[in-house]
Design an enzyme around this catalytic site. Structure first.
Site, PDB file in Angstrom:
ATOM      1  N   GLU A 177      28.842  44.921  56.815  1.00 50.05           N
ATOM      2  CA  GLU A 177      28.149  43.683  57.195  1.00 50.05           C
ATOM      3  C   GLU A 177      28.457  42.589  56.172  1.00 50.05           C
ATOM      4  OE1 GLU A 177      23.941  44.047  58.167  1.00 50.05           O
ATOM      5  OE2 GLU A 177      24.051  42.176  59.311  1.00 50.05           O
ATOM      6  N   TYR A 229      11.429  44.453  54.807  1.00 46.50           N
ATOM      7  CA  TYR A 229      12.848  44.758  54.986  1.00 46.50           C
ATOM      8  C   TYR A 229      13.011  46.014  55.844  1.00 46.50           C
ATOM      9  CZ  TYR A 229      17.739  45.200  53.860  1.00 46.50           C
ATOM     10  OH  TYR A 229      19.107  45.282  53.974  1.00 46.50           O
ATOM     11  N   ASP A 231      27.069  40.187  54.639  1.00 50.88           N
ATOM     12  CA  ASP A 231      26.323  39.836  53.429  1.00 50.88           C
ATOM     13  C   ASP A 231      26.810  40.651  52.229  1.00 50.88           C
ATOM     14  OD1 ASP A 231      25.207  41.903  54.990  1.00 50.88           O
ATOM     15  OD2 ASP A 231      23.242  41.717  54.052  1.00 50.88           O
ATOM     16  N   ASP A 284      21.962  48.695  51.607  1.00 52.00           N
ATOM     17  CA  ASP A 284      20.766  48.142  52.259  1.00 52.00           C
ATOM     18  C   ASP A 284      19.501  48.974  51.978  1.00 52.00           C
ATOM     19  OD1 ASP A 284      21.788  45.855  53.461  1.00 52.00           O
ATOM     20  OD2 ASP A 284      22.263  46.839  55.349  1.00 52.00           O
ATOM     21  N   HIS A 335      20.243  44.351  47.874  1.00 55.29           N
ATOM     22  CA  HIS A 335      19.318  43.218  48.029  1.00 55.29           C
ATOM     23  C   HIS A 335      18.125  43.445  47.109  1.00 55.29           C
ATOM     24  CE1 HIS A 335      21.341  41.734  51.637  1.00 55.29           C
ATOM     25  NE2 HIS A 335      21.212  42.910  52.216  1.00 55.29           N
ATOM     26  N   HIS A 365      19.562  36.149  59.889  1.00 52.96           N
ATOM     27  CA  HIS A 365      19.715  36.381  61.331  1.00 52.96           C
ATOM     28  C   HIS A 365      18.369  36.541  62.045  1.00 52.96           C
ATOM     29  CE1 HIS A 365      19.729  40.666  60.370  1.00 52.96           C
ATOM     30  NE2 HIS A 365      20.955  40.651  59.917  1.00 52.96           N
ATOM     31  N   HIS A 412      29.316  48.984  52.894  1.00 54.46           N
ATOM     32  CA  HIS A 412      28.818  48.516  54.195  1.00 54.46           C
ATOM     33  C   HIS A 412      29.607  47.272  54.597  1.00 54.46           C
ATOM     34  CE1 HIS A 412      26.145  47.392  57.361  1.00 54.46           C
ATOM     35  NE2 HIS A 412      25.193  46.820  56.670  1.00 54.46           N
ATOM     36  N   HIS A 441      22.766  50.756  57.360  1.00 51.53           N
ATOM     37  CA  HIS A 441      22.182  50.147  58.515  1.00 51.53           C
ATOM     38  C   HIS A 441      23.136  50.057  59.703  1.00 51.53           C
ATOM     39  CE1 HIS A 441      21.799  45.589  59.629  1.00 51.53           C
ATOM     40  NE2 HIS A 441      21.105  46.248  60.511  1.00 51.53           N
TER      41      HIS A 441
END
Ligand code: FEO
Length: 389
Positions: free
Chosen positions: A80, A192, A82, A164, A223, A24, A78, A145
């Protein structure tokens, strides 16, 4: 399909996105990973999933260990996509599984993304879930996040599944911090943090003591590499990233049409450097805004330059300032500069945006009519040296 065992019965089953170069808008020059973890216990548990196009890769890794239909819990740290994008694919196979998520924002978010038909188990920070031999304890980490974020701690294994937090966008066939170049992992952790977590530094500062209070011998983020040999180092880095204390550094960020603003940028950089300040120049034609943020995080000074184009600043500079404002860096001193021919609206616009960032704007904009002479540049360098003494 390779599966890596973190500890007996706990596996990394996520995916490596080798070729993604934009996340993004954040440049991921070393690719990315979407980490998911499988715990084999009386209750078989998957912690987080992957981005939707990588669900097949995750399912192949899981299938090399167990039949995915046997999964009892899918912990969604989370919402999100991903991390949650693989939920529909895994739930198609794990038809009896329950999705564990935070009440209420995780639950609301997952329902908005994937519907209400799954079995959901909403949890709060402080709740725990027995898997049999092991326990999962949930720690709410709102805004690290998104509002729904939590991290999951397994005390029997001393593993923190941190989602994250402590992540890096870093594609590698290795899974652990001691198997890769540590400087690269740390540089990606910094990038990051600067691009994803900087606005939430206060929440991060509150979370670090909680993390330090846990007995941890692995931090398994969603990640990048898993921290097992450098846990104290990455936690110390997070303390440093989030403390809001600037260092004697200056970022001089600009774009230029006919090199006049560029000449001013060089003079400004020299002025900072004269005082021993570590100064860096960033031409926005050559540097991506997300790369610059790694330096912005701890810098004390930000100087932003633009000439005027069609009564405005250059679009590259506007993009940088828009991104900068969103990331809300704290405790920065700033000023605007640039050359102009008649209106000078570009420089004034930069100045307004720096004020909108709530920076301490330490000087009126340095506006140069057309081309700076050598003596103009000397004067600018001297002024910046005085300002930054
Ligand atoms: Fe890696 Fe906020 O998702």
């Amino acid at each position: 399909m390779n599966t890596v065992e973190l500890k007996p019965g706990i596996y990394a089953v996520g995916a490596v996105d080798w070729n993604v170069r934009s996340f993004h808008g954040y440049t991921t020059n070393r690719g990315a990973t979407y980490n998911a973890y499988l715990i084999i216990d009386e209750k078989i548990t998957l912690i987080d999933t992957v981005k939707a196009p990588f669900a097949e890769e995750m399912i192949r890794r899981i299938s090399a260990i167990i039949d995915p239909s046997k999964i009892d819990y899918v912990v969604s740290n989370h919402v999100e996509m991903d991390h949650s994008g693989g939920i529909p694919a895994i739930m198609k196979l794990a038809t009896n599984a329950t999705i564990v998520t935070t009440a209420a924002s995780g639950l609301d978010g997952l329902k908005a993304h994937y519907g209400s038909d799954y079995n959901y188990l909403p949890v709060k920070g402080g709740d725990s879930l027995s898997l049999g031999k092991r326990t999962l304890q949930f720690v709410a980490t709102p805004m690290l996040h998104w509002p729904d974020n939590m991290v999951t701690y397994c005390p029997e294994e001393k593993i923190l599944f941190s989602n994250d937090a402590f992540g890096q966008h870093y594609a590698t066939s290795k899974r652990f911090d001691d198997e890769v170049d540590l400087d690269i992992a740390m540089a990606e952790a910094l990038k990051y943090y600067a691009n994803i977590l900087m606005p939430y530094s206060m929440q991060c500062s509150k979370t670090i003591p909680v993390v330090k209070s846990l007995d941890i011998d692995m931090i398994a983020p969603s990640h990048g590499v898993i921290w097992r040999s450098h846990i104290a180092d990455i936690v110390a880095k997070y303390e440093y990233f989030s403390d809001g204390k600037p260092e004697p550094k200056a970022c001089v960020v600009y774009d230029s049409m006919w090199h006049s603003t560029e000449k001013m940028a060089h003079a400004i950089m020299e002025g900072f450097a004269r005082n021993g300040i570590t100064a860096k120049l960033f031409d926005l034609k050559e540097n991506h805004i997300s790369d610059i943020m790694s330096d912005i995080l701890k810098t004390e000074y930000i100087a932003v330059g633009s000439p005027t184009l069609n009564n405005n600043m250059l679009p590259t500079v506007a993009s940088f300032l828009c991104y900068l404002k969103g990331l809300a860096p704290k405790n920065k001193k700033a000023f605007a500069f640039g050359s102009y021919g008649w209106g000078g609206q570009g420089i004034r616009g930069v100045n307004q945006e720096l004020m909108a960032c709530k920076f301490d704007v330490i000087a009126e904009p340095f506006a140069q009519l057309y081309i700076p002479t050598p003596s103009d540049l000397d004067a600018l360098e001297n002024t910046v040296a005085e300002l930054s003494k």
